[in-house]
Write a protein that holds these residues in place. Structure first.
Motif, short mmCIF file in Angstrom:
data_model
loop_
_atom_site.label_atom_id
_atom_site.label_comp_id
_atom_site.label_asym_id
_atom_site.label_seq_id
_atom_site.Cartn_x
_atom_site.Cartn_y
_atom_site.Cartn_z
N ILE A 30 0.87 -1.19 0.00
CA ILE A 30 0.00 0.00 0.00
C ILE A 30 0.90 1.24 0.00
CG2 ILE A 30 -1.68 1.37 1.31
CD1 ILE A 30 -3.04 -1.08 0.27
N LEU A 31 0.68 2.15 -0.94
CA LEU A 31 1.47 3.39 -1.09
C LEU A 31 2.97 3.07 -0.95
CD1 LEU A 31 -0.89 5.98 0.71
CD2 LEU A 31 -0.60 5.61 -1.74
N GLY A 32 3.74 3.96 -0.31
CA GLY A 32 5.17 3.67 -0.10
C GLY A 32 6.06 4.11 -1.25
N ALA A 33 7.28 3.54 -1.28
CA ALA A 33 8.35 4.04 -2.15
C ALA A 33 8.00 3.97 -3.64
CB ALA A 33 9.63 3.27 -1.88
N GLU A 34 7.34 2.87 -4.06
CA GLU A 34 7.04 2.73 -5.50
C GLU A 34 6.07 3.83 -5.95
OE1 GLU A 34 8.30 0.70 -7.69
OE2 GLU A 34 9.31 -0.80 -6.43
N VAL A 35 5.08 4.10 -5.12
CA VAL A 35 4.10 5.14 -5.48
C VAL A 35 4.78 6.51 -5.47
CG1 VAL A 35 1.95 6.27 -4.77
CG2 VAL A 35 2.12 3.77 -4.71
N GLU A 36 5.58 6.76 -4.44
CA GLU A 36 6.26 8.05 -4.36
C GLU A 36 7.19 8.25 -5.56
OE1 GLU A 36 8.14 8.24 -0.50
OE2 GLU A 36 6.18 7.88 0.45
N ALA A 37 7.89 7.19 -5.96
CA ALA A 37 8.83 7.32 -7.09
C ALA A 37 8.06 7.63 -8.38
CB ALA A 37 9.62 6.03 -7.24
N PHE A 38 6.93 6.95 -8.58
CA PHE A 38 6.18 7.24 -9.81
C PHE A 38 5.55 8.63 -9.76
CE2 PHE A 38 2.18 6.98 -12.33
CZ PHE A 38 2.80 7.13 -13.57
N GLU A 39 5.05 9.03 -8.60
CA GLU A 39 4.48 10.38 -8.49
C GLU A 39 5.54 11.43 -8.84
OE1 GLU A 39 0.99 9.70 -5.08
OE2 GLU A 39 2.98 10.32 -4.45
N ALA A 40 6.77 11.22 -8.34
CA ALA A 40 7.84 12.19 -8.62
C ALA A 40 8.19 12.19 -10.11
CB ALA A 40 9.07 11.86 -7.78
N ALA A 41 8.27 10.98 -10.69
CA ALA A 41 8.62 10.89 -12.12
C ALA A 41 7.52 11.53 -12.98
CB ALA A 41 8.81 9.43 -12.51
N PHE A 42 6.27 11.32 -12.60
CA PHE A 42 5.15 11.86 -13.38
C PHE A 42 5.11 13.39 -13.28
CE2 PHE A 42 0.72 12.74 -14.48
CZ PHE A 42 0.56 11.94 -15.60
N ALA A 43 5.34 13.91 -12.06
CA ALA A 43 5.35 15.37 -11.88
C ALA A 43 6.47 15.99 -12.72
CB ALA A 43 5.51 15.72 -10.41
N TRP A 89 7.84 14.70 -15.44
CA TRP A 89 7.48 14.56 -16.85
C TRP A 89 6.51 15.66 -17.28
CZ3 TRP A 89 2.41 13.44 -18.38
CH2 TRP A 89 2.24 13.25 -19.77
N LEU A 90 5.56 15.98 -16.38
CA LEU A 90 4.55 17.00 -16.70
C LEU A 90 5.10 18.41 -16.49
CD1 LEU A 90 1.57 17.16 -17.54
CD2 LEU A 90 0.93 17.01 -15.13
N GLY A 91 6.20 18.53 -15.75
CA GLY A 91 6.76 19.84 -15.44
C GLY A 91 5.89 20.58 -14.44
N ILE A 92 5.39 19.86 -13.46
CA ILE A 92 4.48 20.45 -12.48
C ILE A 92 4.95 20.05 -11.08
CG2 ILE A 92 2.73 18.61 -12.26
CD1 ILE A 92 0.66 20.83 -12.92
N GLY A 93 4.55 20.83 -10.08
CA GLY A 93 5.10 20.66 -8.73
C GLY A 93 4.76 19.36 -8.04
N HIS A 94 3.50 18.92 -8.16
CA HIS A 94 3.04 17.79 -7.33
C HIS A 94 2.15 16.86 -8.12
CE1 HIS A 94 4.26 20.45 -4.02
NE2 HIS A 94 3.70 21.39 -4.77
N ALA A 95 2.37 15.58 -7.96
CA ALA A 95 1.46 14.57 -8.52
C ALA A 95 1.05 13.65 -7.37
CB ALA A 95 2.16 13.78 -9.62
N VAL A 96 -0.23 13.39 -7.28
CA VAL A 96 -0.77 12.57 -6.18
C VAL A 96 -1.61 11.45 -6.79
CG1 VAL A 96 -2.20 12.57 -4.10
CG2 VAL A 96 -0.85 14.62 -4.69
N GLY A 97 -1.16 10.22 -6.60
CA GLY A 97 -1.82 9.07 -7.21
C GLY A 97 -3.19 8.80 -6.63
N ALA A 98 -4.02 8.13 -7.44
CA ALA A 98 -5.36 7.75 -7.00
C ALA A 98 -5.68 6.38 -7.59
CB ALA A 98 -6.38 8.78 -7.48
N GLY A 99 -6.79 5.82 -7.16
CA GLY A 99 -7.15 4.48 -7.59
C GLY A 99 -7.64 4.40 -9.02
N SER A 100 -8.15 5.52 -9.57
CA SER A 100 -8.64 5.53 -10.95
C SER A 100 -8.75 6.98 -11.41
CB SER A 100 -10.04 4.88 -11.03
OG SER A 100 -11.00 5.72 -10.42
N GLY A 101 -9.03 7.16 -12.70
CA GLY A 101 -9.24 8.51 -13.22
C GLY A 101 -10.51 9.13 -12.67
#
Ligand SMILES: Cc1ncc(COP(=O)(O)O)c(C=O)c1O
Length: 382
Positions: A36-49, A51-63
């Motif tokens: 549940i959450l943790g390093a894998e989610v944080e790493a992808f959130e950072a990579a996605f932010a 990639w988008l050139g934006i400050g924060h990305a916060v994962g969710a269960g679906s669109g």
């Protein structure tokens, strides 16, 4: 389910192309013991932010959940006194409207541009001039099929009316408006990683993105019971966490997104030249937009069931097509009559409904298969 020679979309082909990296990512998460959450989610959130050139990305269960979170983070939700109004289009996945309702707000559905597929700023302006009872709170354009909506005019209306702008980027990963990525214009952007999307997971997954640190904190709290710290709910939230398995898969796929979009654009260009001259409307290109072709949607004239006959013809040639979407939200049984009477009838939305056809498109669709689709469409009109 029958397997067609050329399906409309093929998420399995995407998996097989990256099987080694994806299997390794899955094995890594399984071995980690952290699910549940943790390093894998944080790493992808950072990579996605990044990639988008934006400050924060916060994962969710679906669109869908991402849209609900975005609205709630902006303080848009149930109100005993004055309902919050969220302006969006009827020509979209029903998810957009379902999420608005789940947040506790009231959707106001406007038309798409004449001949186009995204929010018509003129229709939006008319709805803002004469809104239904309630408090206008946000505009939620959808960058449908991978094409950015008319963001300059929509942003101007949001500013003029003091409204939040939430972008539905479920179909527009990598699309750009005047060179700037969709998802970097609004207060919050919402992405889906449904397996067929331009960046697809192998299950449900979604993301919100924002430049506003306070909104980012709200998004993080709201996605996990409103927890300000563990077991302390500062506000009432929900449970919609990005699964670390999906985060690891998505992190493996993100570096390929630009190339995948390029391959989709190549398929689209091949369709453009191969289908030129036929009595069909091909997807338009706007100079200010980079279209990433989540879908390649043609329009067949609405008379004589042309669209449906073409679809049947292609199916008998083992070629899959889609209709995105067969019935717009305001005509769906669950919603009909609930969002006002639409005296003008959303004419462009209803016209599109009978004409649109989504041809096969995905990065792995090669030139030979694309040419086969073109040849079959040409044969239909012969
Ligand atoms: C335009 C649009 N908005 C929202 C969603 C919802 O995303 P999800 O299926 O991940 O909940 C989708 C995808 O299904 C979509 O295409």
């Amino acid at each position: 389910m029958t397997t067609l020679a050329i399906p409309q979309t093929d998420p399995r082909a995407g998996y097989l192309e990256q099987k080694i990296e994806i299997d390794a990512a899955i094995a890594r998460v399984l071995a980690s013991g952290h699910y549940i959450l943790g390093a894998e989610v944080e790493a992808f959130e950072a990579a996605f932010a990044a990639w988008l050139g934006i400050g924060h990305a916060v994962g969710a269960g679906s669109g869908t959940d991402a849209i609900e979170l975005a609205l709630r983070a902006c303080g848009i939700g149930p109100s005993a006194k004055t309902p919050a109004l969220v302006f969006t289009v009827s020509h979209t996945a029903v998810a957009t409207v379902a999420a608005i309702e789940r947040a506790g707000a009231v959707p106001v559905l406007v038309d798409i541009e004449p001949g186009g597929f995204t929010m018509d700023p003129a229709s939006l302006a008319a709805a803002l001039r004469d809104p239904p009872p309630g408090r206008p709170a946000a505009i939620l354009p959808v960058h449908l099929y991978g094409e950015p909506a008319a963001l300059a005019a929509i942003l101007e209306l949001a500013r003029r009316h003091g409204l939040r702008l939430i972008e539905d980027c479920a179909q527009s990963h990598g699309a750009a408006y005047h060179g700037r990525p969709t998802g970097s214009f609004g207060d919050i952007a919402c992405f889906s990683f449904y397996p067929t999307k331009n960046l697809g997971a192998l299950g449900d997954a979604g993301m919100t993105a924002t430049d506003d640190p306070e909104l980012a904190v709200s998004l993080r709290e709201l996605r996990e019971y409103g927890w300000h710290e563990r077991y302390v709910s500062a506000r009432s939230g929900i449970n919609t966490r990005l699964d670390p398995l999906q985060a690891a898969i998505l992190a493996a796929r993100l570096p390929r997104l630009a190339d995948d979009n390029l391959r989709r654009q190549r398929v689209a260009a091949r369709y453009d030249s191969g289908l030129a001259g036929l009595p069909l409307a091909l997807p338009g290109r706007r100079a200010e937009c980079t279209h990433v072709f989540h879908q390649y949607v043609i329009r067949a004239p609405g008379h004589d069931r042309q669209r449906d006959r073409l679809r049947e013809h292609l199916r008998s040639a083992q070629i899959g097509t889609g209709i995105h979407y067969p019935v717009p939200v305001h005509l769906q049984p669950a919603y009909q009559g609930r969002f006002g009477e639409f005296p003008a009838g959303l004419p462009e939305t209803t016209r599109a409904m009978g004409e649109i056809l989504s041809l096969p498109i995905y990065p792995q669709l090669g030139p030979d298969a694309t040419d086969r689709v073109i040849a079959e469409i040409r044969r239909f009109f012969e």
